[in-house]
Design a protein around this motif. Structure first.
Motif, PDB file in Angstrom:
ATOM      1  N   LYS A 127      -8.863 -26.063  12.630  1.00 15.81           N
ATOM      2  CA  LYS A 127     -10.087 -26.130  13.381  1.00 15.81           C
ATOM      3  C   LYS A 127     -10.574 -24.796  13.599  1.00 15.81           C
ATOM      4  CE  LYS A 127     -10.048 -26.760  18.518  1.00 15.81           C
ATOM      5  NZ  LYS A 127      -9.284 -27.042  19.719  1.00 15.81           N
ATOM      6  N   ALA A 128      -9.667 -23.656  13.301  1.00 16.62           N
ATOM      7  CA  ALA A 128     -10.182 -22.152  13.222  1.00 16.62           C
ATOM      8  C   ALA A 128     -11.029 -22.090  12.004  1.00 16.62           C
ATOM      9  CB  ALA A 128      -8.890 -21.488  13.355  1.00 16.62           C
ATOM     10  N   LEU A 129     -10.724 -22.833  11.080  1.00 15.90           N
ATOM     11  CA  LEU A 129     -11.302 -22.678   9.779  1.00 15.90           C
ATOM     12  C   LEU A 129     -13.095 -23.182   9.906  1.00 15.90           C
ATOM     13  CD1 LEU A 129      -9.289 -23.653   6.723  1.00 15.90           C
ATOM     14  CD2 LEU A 129     -10.623 -21.414   7.153  1.00 15.90           C
ATOM     15  N   GLU A 130     -12.945 -24.017  10.618  1.00 14.84           N
ATOM     16  CA  GLU A 130     -14.299 -24.931  10.997  1.00 14.84           C
ATOM     17  C   GLU A 130     -15.014 -23.777  12.140  1.00 14.84           C
ATOM     18  OE1 GLU A 130     -12.879 -28.856  12.211  1.00 14.84           O
ATOM     19  OE2 GLU A 130     -12.530 -29.177  10.248  1.00 14.84           O
ATOM     20  N   ALA A 131     -14.375 -23.392  12.883  1.00  8.06           N
ATOM     21  CA  ALA A 131     -15.101 -22.351  14.044  1.00  8.06           C
ATOM     22  C   ALA A 131     -15.757 -21.289  13.033  1.00  8.06           C
ATOM     23  CB  ALA A 131     -13.816 -22.005  14.858  1.00  8.06           C
ATOM     24  N   SER A 132     -14.871 -21.100  11.837  1.00  8.90           N
ATOM     25  CA  SER A 132     -15.447 -19.680  11.421  1.00  8.90           C
ATOM     26  C   SER A 132     -16.865 -19.947  10.635  1.00  8.90           C
ATOM     27  CB  SER A 132     -14.030 -19.188  10.293  1.00  8.90           C
ATOM     28  OG  SER A 132     -14.219 -20.025   9.193  1.00  8.90           O
ATOM     29  N   ARG A 133     -16.805 -21.188  10.515  1.00  7.05           N
ATOM     30  CA  ARG A 133     -18.167 -21.185   9.738  1.00  7.05           C
ATOM     31  C   ARG A 133     -19.396 -20.888  10.732  1.00  7.05           C
ATOM     32  NH1 ARG A 133     -15.709 -26.480   7.979  1.00  7.05           N
ATOM     33  NH2 ARG A 133     -14.434 -25.562   6.268  1.00  7.05           N
ATOM     34  N   ASP A 134     -19.290 -21.285  11.966  1.00  7.27           N
ATOM     35  CA  ASP A 134     -20.526 -20.831  12.885  1.00  7.27           C
ATOM     36  C   ASP A 134     -20.332 -19.622  13.491  1.00  7.27           C
ATOM     37  OD1 ASP A 134     -21.485 -23.520  12.427  1.00  7.27           O
ATOM     38  OD2 ASP A 134     -20.012 -24.489  13.857  1.00  7.27           O
ATOM     39  N   ALA A 135     -19.136 -19.009  13.328  1.00  4.84           N
ATOM     40  CA  ALA A 135     -18.878 -17.738  14.225  1.00  4.84           C
ATOM     41  C   ALA A 135     -19.735 -16.678  13.604  1.00  4.84           C
ATOM     42  CB  ALA A 135     -17.343 -17.295  13.944  1.00  4.84           C
ATOM     43  N   ARG A 136     -20.359 -15.837  14.636  1.00  2.00           N
ATOM     44  CA  ARG A 136     -21.583 -15.030  14.247  1.00  2.00           C
ATOM     45  C   ARG A 136     -21.329 -13.562  14.605  1.00  2.00           C
ATOM     46  NH1 ARG A 136     -23.732 -18.049  17.754  1.00  2.00           N
ATOM     47  NH2 ARG A 136     -24.372 -16.008  18.765  1.00  2.00           N
ATOM     48  N   MET A 137     -20.079 -13.157  14.613  1.00  2.00           N
ATOM     49  CA  MET A 137     -19.805 -11.725  14.665  1.00  2.00           C
ATOM     50  C   MET A 137     -19.982 -11.274  13.029  1.00  2.00           C
ATOM     51  SD  MET A 137     -17.258 -10.520  17.188  1.00  2.00           S
ATOM     52  CE  MET A 137     -16.900 -11.289  18.751  1.00  2.00           C
ATOM     53  N   PRO A 138     -20.602 -10.130  12.933  1.00  5.18           N
ATOM     54  CA  PRO A 138     -20.483  -9.301  11.538  1.00  5.18           C
ATOM     55  C   PRO A 138     -19.121  -9.249  11.134  1.00  5.18           C
ATOM     56  CG  PRO A 138     -21.282  -7.870  13.229  1.00  5.18           C
ATOM     57  CD  PRO A 138     -20.874  -9.087  14.022  1.00  5.18           C
ATOM     58  N   ARG A 139     -19.021  -9.631   9.965  1.00  5.98           N
ATOM     59  CA  ARG A 139     -17.541  -9.471   9.334  1.00  5.98           C
ATOM     60  C   ARG A 139     -17.596  -9.253   7.804  1.00  5.98           C
ATOM     61  NH1 ARG A 139     -17.256 -15.289  10.643  1.00  5.98           N
ATOM     62  NH2 ARG A 139     -16.987 -16.389   8.915  1.00  5.98           N
ATOM     63  N   SER A 140     -16.662  -8.406   7.185  1.00  6.06           N
ATOM     64  CA  SER A 140     -16.959  -8.452   5.779  1.00  6.06           C
ATOM     65  C   SER A 140     -15.270  -8.173   5.602  1.00  6.06           C
ATOM     66  CB  SER A 140     -17.488  -7.239   5.418  1.00  6.06           C
ATOM     67  OG  SER A 140     -17.394  -7.077   3.892  1.00  6.06           O
ATOM     68  N   TYR A 141     -14.566  -7.158   5.771  1.00  6.07           N
ATOM     69  CA  TYR A 141     -13.157  -6.807   5.368  1.00  6.07           C
ATOM     70  C   TYR A 141     -12.313  -8.000   5.912  1.00  6.07           C
ATOM     71  CZ  TYR A 141      -8.956  -4.400   4.807  1.00  6.07           C
ATOM     72  OH  TYR A 141      -7.671  -4.112   4.335  1.00  6.07           O
ATOM     73  N   TRP A 142     -12.589  -8.478   7.185  1.00  9.89           N
ATOM     74  CA  TRP A 142     -11.682  -9.387   7.532  1.00  9.89           C
ATOM     75  C   TRP A 142     -12.103 -10.807   7.291  1.00  9.89           C
ATOM     76  CZ3 TRP A 142      -8.032  -6.424   8.986  1.00  9.89           C
ATOM     77  CH2 TRP A 142      -8.349  -5.071   9.460  1.00  9.89           C
ATOM     78  N   ASP A 143     -13.079 -10.911   6.901  1.00 10.58           N
ATOM     79  CA  ASP A 143     -13.530 -12.429   6.371  1.00 10.58           C
ATOM     80  C   ASP A 143     -12.431 -13.230   5.674  1.00 10.58           C
ATOM     81  OD1 ASP A 143     -15.145 -14.379   6.472  1.00 10.58           O
ATOM     82  OD2 ASP A 143     -16.733 -13.656   5.147  1.00 10.58           O
ATOM     83  N   TRP A 144     -12.049 -14.485   6.228  1.00  7.51           N
ATOM     84  CA  TRP A 144     -11.089 -15.192   5.764  1.00  7.51           C
ATOM     85  C   TRP A 144     -11.634 -16.005   4.437  1.00  7.51           C
ATOM     86  CZ3 TRP A 144     -10.333 -18.708  10.612  1.00  7.51           C
ATOM     87  CH2 TRP A 144      -9.534 -17.880  11.694  1.00  7.51           C
ATOM     88  N   LYS A 145     -12.908 -16.154   4.274  1.00  5.72           N
ATOM     89  CA  LYS A 145     -13.207 -16.982   3.380  1.00  5.72           C
ATOM     90  C   LYS A 145     -13.136 -16.690   1.884  1.00  5.72           C
ATOM     91  CE  LYS A 145     -17.282 -19.741   2.185  1.00  5.72           C
ATOM     92  NZ  LYS A 145     -18.830 -20.001   2.404  1.00  5.72           N
ATOM     93  N   PRO A 146     -13.476 -15.290   1.619  1.00  2.00           N
ATOM     94  CA  PRO A 146     -13.412 -14.761   0.124  1.00  2.00           C
ATOM     95  C   PRO A 146     -11.988 -14.611  -0.015  1.00  2.00           C
ATOM     96  CG  PRO A 146     -14.412 -13.134   1.483  1.00  2.00           C
ATOM     97  CD  PRO A 146     -14.390 -14.419   2.317  1.00  2.00           C
ATOM     98  N   ILE A 147     -11.175 -14.320   1.054  1.00  2.00           N
ATOM     99  CA  ILE A 147      -9.704 -14.016   0.656  1.00  2.00           C
ATOM    100  C   ILE A 147      -8.715 -15.520   0.533  1.00  2.00           C
ATOM    101  CG2 ILE A 147      -7.466 -13.337   1.640  1.00  2.00           C
ATOM    102  CD1 ILE A 147      -9.244 -11.234   3.453  1.00  2.00           C
ATOM    103  N   ILE A 148      -9.177 -16.445   1.308  1.00  2.00           N
ATOM    104  CA  ILE A 148      -8.718 -17.597   1.002  1.00  2.00           C
ATOM    105  C   ILE A 148      -8.951 -18.223  -0.408  1.00  2.00           C
ATOM    106  CG2 ILE A 148      -8.551 -20.161   1.901  1.00  2.00           C
ATOM    107  CD1 ILE A 148      -8.434 -19.050   4.779  1.00  2.00           C
ATOM    108  N   ALA A 149     -10.263 -17.966  -0.836  1.00  2.00           N
ATOM    109  CA  ALA A 149     -10.941 -18.577  -2.097  1.00  2.00           C
ATOM    110  C   ALA A 149     -10.092 -17.826  -3.040  1.00  2.00           C
ATOM    111  CB  ALA A 149     -12.369 -18.319  -2.435  1.00  2.00           C
ATOM    112  N   ALA A 150      -9.998 -16.483  -3.166  1.00  2.00           N
ATOM    113  CA  ALA A 150      -9.211 -15.797  -4.022  1.00  2.00           C
ATOM    114  C   ALA A 150      -7.852 -16.127  -4.065  1.00  2.00           C
ATOM    115  CB  ALA A 150      -9.256 -14.139  -3.876  1.00  2.00           C
ATOM    116  N   ASN A 151      -6.765 -16.460  -2.832  1.00  4.76           N
ATOM    117  CA  ASN A 151      -5.758 -16.864  -2.957  1.00  4.76           C
ATOM    118  C   ASN A 151      -5.265 -18.168  -3.491  1.00  4.76           C
ATOM    119  OD1 ASN A 151      -5.030 -15.453   0.660  1.00  4.76           O
ATOM    120  ND2 ASN A 151      -5.073 -14.590  -1.352  1.00  4.76           N
TER     121      ASN A 151
END
Lengths: 377, 377, 377, 377
Positions: D208-232
């Motif tokens: 559910k949190a992953l889904e929420a992250s798709r619409d979340a609109r805070m600017p983020r880069s270092y903390w962004d889950w997406k590229p990390i989870i992908a590389a993981n």
């Protein structure tokens, strides 16, 4: 002491570059030397050292330098006035002989030129009824000459003399087989092929040596095999052993098992071949003359004025090389290529030697290229 | 081995808890044992050890256990058949005597009850013209009794006999002064007050002992002071010493200098006082009977069936205590409170002993409260 | 994992070979992050980092990777929609640009060929009244090209824009002067010239940047300079910093002071020269085209099919090299020669590259001999 | 710094005493962060952390302090202006709330007395259609109060709000089940129950949190889950992670597996019980009032003038205790009993507190005896 960047190249023929795994292992809290955890450690390293020596018999581990294990080999098996044969293969054979005489043995000294190993035929010729033991240095660290132990044993035939062999700079670097070759006491040390700091040394002991120890009449206490072997049954020592070095020994044995002893021997032989190729490329001469006796763990190179080259290499390239010892002082330098070592470390080593020779004014050719040809195979 | 949470409490009377600074020091790459960096290290630890022993004379450092330094003290100064006096203060005094006999000495054995130190008067009485040496264990590790060395020396008057003293479990824990007290050979080890792993041992040597060594006729080689002292002049050893343990020794000496030897002695004495307060609180008895001889580094406690208590404490509280040795087997347990140790470690130690005693069914009182009263001062 | 003998050659352009002194330093018990010992550590590393960056102003240390310090530089000084200029010098400049856009900046992207550094003239031309900042990567880790920061600053004249510079792979390897060159935020990382493991990153901050941070309107919390700089006054952080990495940082700074930063820079430049000599000897081409921009810390070499060579070198010679990144994938390989590194390590590195190239079927000449000519000077 | 004998007692509620096994693990050479050995390490610690959190979903590991993982939980799931509920359980809940507001959230703040955990009923009452998330600190490090997360989740019923939970000082100390309890983002840190130095932090992430992250609109880069989870997926990170801390994490997970998480939780609970018994014995009051909320990892004790007691304990007994934070300054002290800790360490800790209280003039009774009663069970 001021920082020098990068790793020091410790290319003396031992002590060798201790790998991080071993250093981390010895950096663990000390444990109760009479507790169950220690017993497990003790049994494990004793079993491991049997494997390293190639023996089913006992291995005695001393907290001592290699010279201590030399003494142990003598005082456990011989009596004052006993006649022994020793071959002059170089500086360390000479030191061992001096120890034997100091301890009251009558040493028949087969003189040599420091460029050959022990001669099986001459040993056989010198064997008479009074001879109690033959002492041979397997790999002479001062010359880079490896004596042919199996041939020595064969030449001894069925003579009763014990065969005592020093493998301090060959154990876990050059093929060695205590049981198969019929050796009675093999002396080893921790700081060379075993990749540990100095501080442990070893006696691998044959059944025949054990029996001889019952009648041997040299006074002995610290070196006495008997109480140690008895305590070792349960994994202990009669005194406090060097626990943290035993941690390192356990790790070193694990590393040797992972690589495989045959691979370890082949690696050392290959590095020795590459090093000799470099020596020839430089137009210099390897001290060892008989190709059956080339050492896998170090190469001694003839060079008048070698001390100045070594000094310059230490200063300019942060690499330690072995000096000429005894009568070879300033006449040779020795390149250690043993222990935890690989192709690129050897390439860096040989590059440093080559540059140092040239900077010191020696007109040497390109040794690196022929060495790399070997390392590409 | 499966993980047990938290730190093991290693409260045997040595080996002791090696501090992190020392462990990290020994975990450094090995260096050329004939290079300038080693020479600096060698000179520094030799100077430091003279300070620790309280001597201006030579200190010989062996890669060996403490029993090796026992042997060195004998073979360097005495000859086969020499008459020596030794006092039965406990298990280790007995072992040292056995070694002396094995090496051919004629030992006059002053029997004791294992609850008192060496008796200066009895030693004086036993001195006759033939006695070549008096052997005393300063701090008997098996009993927690500290012999009064200065009094022994005084009682010997102007007799020519050498005084050989074992300080293995007192050095750098209990006040000791090699020169001031007129000791001839002091034997020490690395794994107790010096806070190192086992593997190094020591002889501090008086001028008189050096002179005696010239005439001593025991065969010796590894233990021979002469070549070592000669090589030590420049910071080296005649063989490869245990370099990484020497790193640790340098660090340990630095730590002792930072704390100050007097503070180190006072700390140990205070912890011993607190421990005895706990023993009294438990309603148990300290083995040592003479308050002038209470050890600062360990306390032996009388308890029939102590082995089961120790086993339970190891299992339940992950603490190692010292067993009763020799004839004291299962009759005492020994609490080591020496080395790198502080008040809260002692409080944890005593709590563990108290709980273990109670869990094993011993009806002991509260020893912790009186111990804490001491630790609050 | 099975043992491979000898040291791995970690010749990627960072993380670099962490020296033993730093590894041992981080291997010390953690301390209270609010106690007096921590405060002393904090003040010491903050002072040391000012020296490394060449600044009198604050240095902010983050427990974060270098990308975190990139983000910190942006969110502390800029506001959503701000216009910034960035130069396409390679893969990392591209990533930093993407981050800037993700954070809402309007990036003017000066395209480049990945073989040149940032062009001061083009930056000057692109500066208009709206530009709030210029972002430059000092040493482009993907290409081995070093931009001329002082020239960039000069070209900006008296424009108000901030100058943000990434020195992740140049700090403590290539000459850099935060204050003298007029940089506003310098971004650094721990795992390259500073010889630490990854896990710390840095912002050196000018007075002008501090002032800009008062009006900057990007949401920020973790990266916010203000509470960190305030807590740093007393040597603390507003949260628990990465204490053990700070231990390592203290040691690394000590090592840099011992060697001297100018010597560090000269050493790296010399190794880069030797490496380029090897590349020419191989008949290959260095990616960087402008000799004023050759990197001192790494060299990228053009080679179609480089990934197979790297794979073979890892397998055969246990050496890691840097891959081509982004659009250079499989078109270049990168040799890192930075950090705790010396001549013989470089010789071993270049020998490994040469052998790997030849084994992979590339018909390359002798690069080692010309490289050694450089290393003999 | 001058030597203090023995081990420092680091009894703040984190960072905790890092065990030797973990320290040795982080003291290993850094490896290529893009090589196969790293991939294996990455996959292994990611799998291990899923086990620690009790989740099948992704765990994101940041090189950052715990506050970084707080920020990550927010910026990945929420948008500026979002309404969230937070409970005032103490200092850290207050800091997290301030961060949330700084990042633009609209925080409904349920005030509390710092002696109770989050109240499930009050949270349920505050939930309206606009609420996007509920933020709860599982174990409030400033008070020693543990909120009942499962009850909070149950009270939220089928409301869509995300549940964000901070377990920085409870993870691997107090029972916690990310999946079973229906938590959406769990925040963790390395320096407490995980027994590592500070420098890593974590987000366990629900579907559910992953889904929420798709619409979340805070600017983020270092903390962004997406590229990390992908590389993981392949065991890597999009940037250079803190490799050496990951070595330590691998070792810590191994230690937790050896002991078993249930045993770890039981051990902490038992130590907390013993500590509260001591507090009662002293006649002092535990800050936490609801026995369902007593913390297993630390105990806060009410004491006016606690700072002086802590100062004296540090000086006299070399033990660090936690101070009162925020509005509790000088009103409480906190005893950390978490991480790599055992019975005798706790006994030493409590002895030190008791002696320090008495030395500072507080008339406290005997707390040690009742504590030992607990430790005997």
């Amino acid at each position: 002491m001021s920082h020098r960047p990068g790793r020091h190249f410790l290319q003396i023929p031992g002590p060798t570059n201790v790998p991080d795994r071993v250093l981390r292992a010895i950096d663990a809290p000390t444990i109760d030397h009479r507790g169950p955890e220690f017993a497990q450690l003790g049994l494990e390293v004793l079993e491991g050292m049997r494997w390293v020596f190639g023996t089913e018999g006992p291995v005695v581990i001393y907290p001592a330098s290699g010279t201590g294990a030399w003494e142990a080999a003598i005082v456990n098996t011989l009596s004052p006035g006993d006649k022994v044969i020793a071959s002059e293969t170089g500086h360390f054979a000479t030191l061992w002989r001096e120890m034997a005489e100091r301890l009251g043995l009558d040493v028949v000294w087969l003189e040599g030129d420091w460029r050959h190993g022990a001669d099986p035929e001459r040993i056989a010729d010198a064997l008479d009824d009074d001879v109690k033991a033959v002492m041979v240095v397997h790999n002479e660290t001062s010359t880079g000459v490896t004596s042919r132990i199996a041939d020595v044993r064969a030449a001894m035939g069925d003579h009763d003399a014990l065969l005592l062999v020093d493998t301090i700079s060959s154990l876990a670097s050059i093929d060695y087989r205590h049981d198969e070759w019929g050796v009675d006491v093999t002396v080893g040390g921790s700081q060379k092929g075993l990749m540990l700091p100095a501080g442990l040394s070893f006696n691998a002991v044959s059944q025949k040596a054990l029996e001889a120890s019952r009648d041997a009449r040299m006074p002995r206490s610290y070196w006495d095999w008997k109480p140690i072997i008895a305590a070792n049954e349960a994994g202990f020592w009669p005194y406090t052993s060097a626990t943290n070095l035993l941690y390192g020994l356990k790790e070193a044995i694990a590393m040797l098992r992972e690589e495989g002893l045959d691979n370890v021997f082949a690696r050392h032989a290959r590095h020795a071949t590459a090093t000799r190729a470099a020596v020839h490329g430089w137009g210099l001469e390897v001290l060892a003359l008989d190709e059956r006796e080339f050492s896998g763990s170090l190469t001694a190179v003839l060079l008048d004025g070698s001390d100045e080259v070594r000094r310059m290499i230490l200063e300019r390239y942060d690499m330690s090389l072995g000096a000429g010892l005894g009568k070879l002082k300033d006449q040779v330098f020795r390149i250690g290529h043993l222990g935890d070592f690989n192709d690129l470390m050897l390439a860096g080593t040989l590059a440093g030697v080559q540059m140092g020779l040239q900077l010191a004014g020696h007109d040497v050719g390109d040794g690196l290229t022929p060495a790399l040809e070997v390392l590409k195979t």
